[in-house]
Design a protein around this motif. Structure first.
Motif, PDB file in Angstrom:
ATOM      1  N   VAL A  18      -7.698   5.018  -0.779  1.00 24.05           N
ATOM      2  CA  VAL A  18      -8.301   4.478  -1.850  1.00 24.05           C
ATOM      3  C   VAL A  18      -8.192   5.472  -3.075  1.00 24.05           C
ATOM      4  CG1 VAL A  18     -10.745   4.259  -2.999  1.00 24.05           C
ATOM      5  CG2 VAL A  18     -10.454   3.927  -0.555  1.00 24.05           C
ATOM      6  N   ASN A  26     -13.553  -2.468  11.343  1.00 23.30           N
ATOM      7  CA  ASN A  26     -12.797  -3.552  11.757  1.00 23.30           C
ATOM      8  C   ASN A  26     -12.817  -4.188  13.074  1.00 23.30           C
ATOM      9  OD1 ASN A  26      -9.323  -4.269  12.431  1.00 23.30           O
ATOM     10  ND2 ASN A  26      -9.859  -4.311  10.179  1.00 23.30           N
ATOM     11  N   THR A  76     -11.685  -0.840   6.676  1.00 28.24           N
ATOM     12  CA  THR A  76     -10.718  -0.288   7.334  1.00 28.24           C
ATOM     13  C   THR A  76     -11.005   0.821   8.414  1.00 28.24           C
ATOM     14  OG1 THR A  76      -8.673   0.700   6.205  1.00 28.24           O
ATOM     15  CG2 THR A  76     -10.613   1.910   5.727  1.00 28.24           C
ATOM     16  N   HIS A 110     -12.114  -7.830  11.819  1.00 26.65           N
ATOM     17  CA  HIS A 110     -10.574  -7.974  11.816  1.00 26.65           C
ATOM     18  C   HIS A 110     -10.235  -9.690  11.705  1.00 26.65           C
ATOM     19  CE1 HIS A 110      -6.670  -7.807  12.820  1.00 26.65           C
ATOM     20  NE2 HIS A 110      -6.636  -8.597  14.136  1.00 26.65           N
ATOM     21  N   GLY A 111      -9.474 -10.021  10.913  1.00 26.78           N
ATOM     22  CA  GLY A 111      -9.000 -11.538  10.640  1.00 26.78           C
ATOM     23  C   GLY A 111     -10.158 -12.395  10.274  1.00 26.78           C
ATOM     24  N   THR A 116     -11.321 -10.340   5.373  1.00 28.84           N
ATOM     25  CA  THR A 116      -9.688  -9.924   5.036  1.00 28.84           C
ATOM     26  C   THR A 116      -8.963 -10.849   4.212  1.00 28.84           C
ATOM     27  OG1 THR A 116      -9.415  -9.704   7.454  1.00 28.84           O
ATOM     28  CG2 THR A 116      -7.511  -9.810   6.151  1.00 28.84           C
ATOM     29  N   PHE A 137      -5.427   4.491  -6.154  1.00 30.72           N
ATOM     30  CA  PHE A 137      -6.055   3.393  -6.813  1.00 30.72           C
ATOM     31  C   PHE A 137      -7.146   4.002  -7.755  1.00 30.72           C
ATOM     32  CE2 PHE A 137      -4.270   0.856  -3.562  1.00 30.72           C
ATOM     33  CZ  PHE A 137      -3.274  -0.061  -4.265  1.00 30.72           C
ATOM     34  N   GLU A 191       0.872  -1.097   0.072  1.00 29.17           N
ATOM     35  CA  GLU A 191      -0.050  -0.041  -0.107  1.00 29.17           C
ATOM     36  C   GLU A 191       0.706   1.251   0.002  1.00 29.17           C
ATOM     37  OE1 GLU A 191      -3.348  -0.600   2.963  1.00 29.17           O
ATOM     38  OE2 GLU A 191      -2.381  -2.583   3.009  1.00 29.17           O
TER      39      GLU A 191
HETATM   40  C1  HEM Z   1      -2.863  -3.549  -3.671  1.00 30.52           C
HETATM   41  C2  HEM Z   1      -2.948  -3.220  -2.594  1.00 30.52           C
HETATM   42  C3  HEM Z   1      -3.261  -3.864  -1.571  1.00 30.52           C
HETATM   43  C4  HEM Z   1      -3.023  -5.443  -1.126  1.00 30.52           C
HETATM   44  C5  HEM Z   1      -2.184  -6.293  -1.972  1.00 30.52           C
HETATM   45  C6  HEM Z   1      -3.551  -5.589   0.089  1.00 30.52           C
HETATM   46  C7  HEM Z   1      -3.495  -6.806   0.900  1.00 30.52           C
HETATM   47  C8  HEM Z   1      -3.675  -7.255   1.865  1.00 30.52           C
HETATM   48  C9  HEM Z   1      -3.606  -8.311   2.855  1.00 30.52           C
HETATM   49  C10 HEM Z   1      -2.746  -9.710   2.008  1.00 30.52           C
HETATM   50  C11 HEM Z   1      -4.215  -8.429   4.062  1.00 30.52           C
HETATM   51  C12 HEM Z   1      -4.126  -9.257   4.948  1.00 30.52           C
HETATM   52  C13 HEM Z   1      -2.792  -9.160   5.827  1.00 30.52           C
HETATM   53  C14 HEM Z   1      -2.863 -10.175   6.990  1.00 30.52           C
HETATM   54  O1  HEM Z   1      -3.376 -10.064   8.007  1.00 30.52           O
HETATM   55  O2  HEM Z   1      -1.977 -11.264   6.836  1.00 30.52           O
HETATM   56  C15 HEM Z   1      -4.634  -6.804   4.116  1.00 30.52           C
HETATM   57  C16 HEM Z   1      -5.195  -6.504   5.257  1.00 30.52           C
HETATM   58  C17 HEM Z   1      -5.901  -5.270   5.305  1.00 30.52           C
HETATM   59  N1  HEM Z   1      -5.974  -4.368   4.348  1.00 30.52           N
HETATM   60 FE1  HEM Z   1      -4.997  -4.418   2.747  1.00 30.52          FE
HETATM   61  N2  HEM Z   1      -4.139  -4.454   0.525  1.00 30.52           N
HETATM   62  C18 HEM Z   1      -4.027  -3.621  -0.233  1.00 30.52           C
HETATM   63  C19 HEM Z   1      -4.669  -2.211  -0.129  1.00 30.52           C
HETATM   64  C20 HEM Z   1      -5.497  -1.892   0.946  1.00 30.52           C
HETATM   65  C21 HEM Z   1      -6.060  -0.629   0.918  1.00 30.52           C
HETATM   66  C22 HEM Z   1      -6.002   0.689   0.165  1.00 30.52           C
HETATM   67  C23 HEM Z   1      -7.043  -0.561   2.057  1.00 30.52           C
HETATM   68  C24 HEM Z   1      -8.005   0.565   2.687  1.00 30.52           C
HETATM   69  C25 HEM Z   1      -8.615   1.074   1.954  1.00 30.52           C
HETATM   70  C26 HEM Z   1      -6.960  -1.897   2.709  1.00 30.52           C
HETATM   71  C27 HEM Z   1      -7.161  -2.136   3.817  1.00 30.52           C
HETATM   72  C28 HEM Z   1      -6.808  -3.220   4.818  1.00 30.52           C
HETATM   73  C29 HEM Z   1      -7.354  -3.552   6.133  1.00 30.52           C
HETATM   74  C30 HEM Z   1      -8.096  -2.599   6.888  1.00 30.52           C
HETATM   75  C31 HEM Z   1      -6.626  -4.779   6.618  1.00 30.52           C
HETATM   76  C32 HEM Z   1      -6.856  -5.522   7.816  1.00 30.52           C
HETATM   77  C33 HEM Z   1      -7.780  -6.411   7.961  1.00 30.52           C
HETATM   78  C34 HEM Z   1      -7.787  -7.322   9.332  1.00 30.52           C
HETATM   79  O3  HEM Z   1      -7.948  -6.419  10.119  1.00 30.52           O
HETATM   80  O4  HEM Z   1      -7.951  -8.381   9.334  1.00 30.52           O
HETATM   81  N3  HEM Z   1      -5.630  -2.678   2.035  1.00 30.52           N
HETATM   82  N4  HEM Z   1      -4.472  -6.238   3.013  1.00 30.52           N
END
Ligand code: HEM
Ligand code: HEM
Ligand SMILES: [Fe+2]
Length: 452
Positions: A260, A314, A309, A318-319, A323, A263, A190
């Motif tokens: 956002v 969240n 987010t 979360h988790g 996700t 993107f 990100e």
């Molecule tokens: C290409 C860009 C992105 C990729 C490849 C990506 C990938 C991921 C991955 C693999 C996870 C899981 C991580 C883990 O706990 O193991 C994650 C979590 C998360 N991502 Fe992204 N993400 C991207 C962009 C974004 C954007 C732009 C936002 C918000 C607008 C976002 C919000 C979140 C949030 C809030 C989590 C945590 C989820 C939780 O609490 O379980 N992500 N992301």
């Protein structure tokens, strides 16, 4: 292909695609465990399958980025790559590291910490290989023409290396460990990888639409400004529940919402340049992957990211499978599709033939993207049901998992479709060229239309 050393990209693409295929195999195995829990339990436990799947993803994407860089750098810098020898050695080291990690995992040797499980010596080899790659490409750039595209690309690659160093930092305090762990896992995808994505996108758009470089460059600067401005503090959306101070709740919520924007800017950029473009480039499937990547990244990262987010959302999600849904579509749209777009664009030139097997390539595009979207929807439904049963009604985790069985079967089905689509893609790229080579010779054929 104007420069002889662009050929270096070929082995990088070949290795990347081999590991991509393996990644999908491990994905299918992991998805099978979800529906048949005892599957392979002794031979290969789920955690090993899972880390093989996610590590292969990261490794092949990095090798893919390197291939893309070796392909575009000579054209942008208007000179041959500094040293083909360094490139091949550095690829060899990376392959040894990747295979070493994969084999170690099968013997249960790993460092834990999701995505950074590689044994220490593997991390060292990755660092050495990456530094050799940076030296080689930076030397090419230093001696050559500097454009917004190759400068932003190199900035993204250098920063990726800098933040990678936090993989070596493993404090025993779990909260501190998590705090810095996200400096690799979040700031890569990100933040700094977005610079890589945006510059590859800009390169493909210049080549295929013929829009003026000045216009493309202005968009590129806006996109990277937005990405760095939002993505660094956006890391706060991972600091809600790890024991970090409370101010991360508003900071993480606000700045990650702003994430956002880059993107959104990228998808607007891609489609506007496509409409404005004067050139009718013969490689239609490369254009399809390019537009598809920008659009899918907007949904996977932008929309599916925003979905969970805000800290008060969240708190519940979360988790959960929400996700996983987001992780799949975001990685696929932003990085997998972008590398596949460059490969689709570059391979006819590397093989010195006209764009070929385009219909099959487009079939693979729609099938793979449709199946990844289906997988995302299934996991999103699973995640919403899970959130409600587990986090709102307070049901026990395993009881809830039983309720999600149907969704997991559908995820496996979608995975099989992705695998078939991947075979189609690989065949369309590496397989026999069916189309006739026109008169004028194969060398001339790759670059029809005015060159920039
Ligand atoms: C290409 C860009 C992105 C990729 C490849 C990506 C990938 C991921 C991955 C693999 C996870 C899981 C991580 C883990 O706990 O193991 C994650 C979590 C998360 N991502 Fe992204 N993400 C991207 C962009 C974004 C954007 C732009 C936002 C918000 C607008 C976002 C919000 C979140 C949030 C809030 C989590 C945590 C989820 C939780 O609490 O379980 N992500 N992301
Ligand atoms: C190129 C496409 C793919 C990408 C980019 C991708 C990416 C990922 C990522 C980033 C994770 C970690 C998610 C997280 O921690 O939230 C993951 C886990 C996983 N992936 Fe994939 N994957 C792909 C294809 C597949 C396929 C085809 C399948 C097979 C159905 C699959 C099945 C799984 C499973 C079962 C997990 C473990 C989820 C869990 O622990 O709950 N993936 N994948
Ligand atoms: Fe994040």
């Amino acid at each position: 292909m104007k420069y002889e050393t662009q050929r270096i990209a070929y082995p990088f693409f070949a290795v990347a695609m081999l590991l991509f295929a393996l990644q999908i195999v491990f994905g299918l195995l992991a998805a099978t465990v979800y529906v048949l829990p005892n599957f392979l339990e002794v031979a290969m436990p789920f955690n090993i399958i899972r880390m093989s799947h996610t590590n292969l993803l990261i490794v092949w994407l990095l090798i893919g980025f390197m291939g893309c860089t070796y392909f575009l750098m000579p054209e942008e810098a208007e000179r041959e790559t500094h040293s083909p020898l360094i490139a091949y050695i550095q690829l060899g080291i990376f392959v040894i590291a990747g295979v070493g990690a994969l084999v170690s995992y099968q013997f249960g040797i790993h460092e834990g910490r999701e995505f950074l499980e590689q044994p220490f010596w593997v991390k060292v080899l990755i660092t050495i290989s990456f530094l050799m790659f940076l030296y080689n490409t930076s030397m090419t750039l230093l001696k050559g023409r500097k454009t917004a595209i190759n400068m932003v690309l190199m900035l993204g690659l250098w920063l990726a290396a800098v933040f990678w160093l936090f993989a070596f930092f493993n404090p025993s305090n779990l909260a501190l460990d998590k705090l810095y762990w996200w400096w690799v896992v979040h700031i890569w995808v990100e933040g700094v990888w977005e610079l890589i994505m945006a510059s590859l996108l800009a390169y493909l758009l210049i080549k295929m639409t013929g829009v003026d470089r000045e216009v493309i460059e202005k968009w590129l600067y806006v996109i990277i400004g937005l990405a760095l401005f939002s993505g660094l503090l956006g890391t706060g959306h991972h600091y809600y529940w790890i024991g970090a101070p409370g101010y991360w709740q508003p900071i993480g919520s606000i700045f990650s919402t702003l994430e956002v924007l880059p993107f959104f800017a990228m998808v607007m950029f891609a489609f506007m340049m496509f409409w404005k473009g004067r050139r009718n480039h013969p490689n239609k499937s490369a254009m399809l992957w390019t537009l598809g990547s920008a659009a899918t990244a907007f949904f996977g990262a932008g929309v599916w990211g925003f979905m969970h987010t805000l800290s008060f959302v969240n708190y519940y999600s979360h988790g959960t499978q929400v996700t996983a849904a987001h992780g799949h579509l975001a990685f696929y749209g932003a990085y997998v599709m972008m590398v596949l777009a460059v490969i689709t664009y570059a391979m006819p030139q590397l093989r010195r033939v006209q764009p070929y097997n385009q219909v099959m390539n487009m079939w693979s595009f729609w099938m793979m993207t449709g199946a990844m979207a289906f997988m995302t929807f299934t996991l999103t439904f699973a995640g919403v049901v899970q959130t409600h049963l587990q986090r709102v009604l307070g049901m026990n985790y395993m009881e809830v998992q039983d309720q999600l069985a149907l969704f997991y079967w559908m995820r496996l089905g979608a995975g099989v479709a992705v695998a078939i689509a991947a075979v189609l893609f690989l065949y369309s790229i590496f397989g026999k060229v069916k189309e006739q080579v026109p008169a004028g010779g194969p060398q001339l054929a790759a670059n029809t239309g005015p060159t920039v």
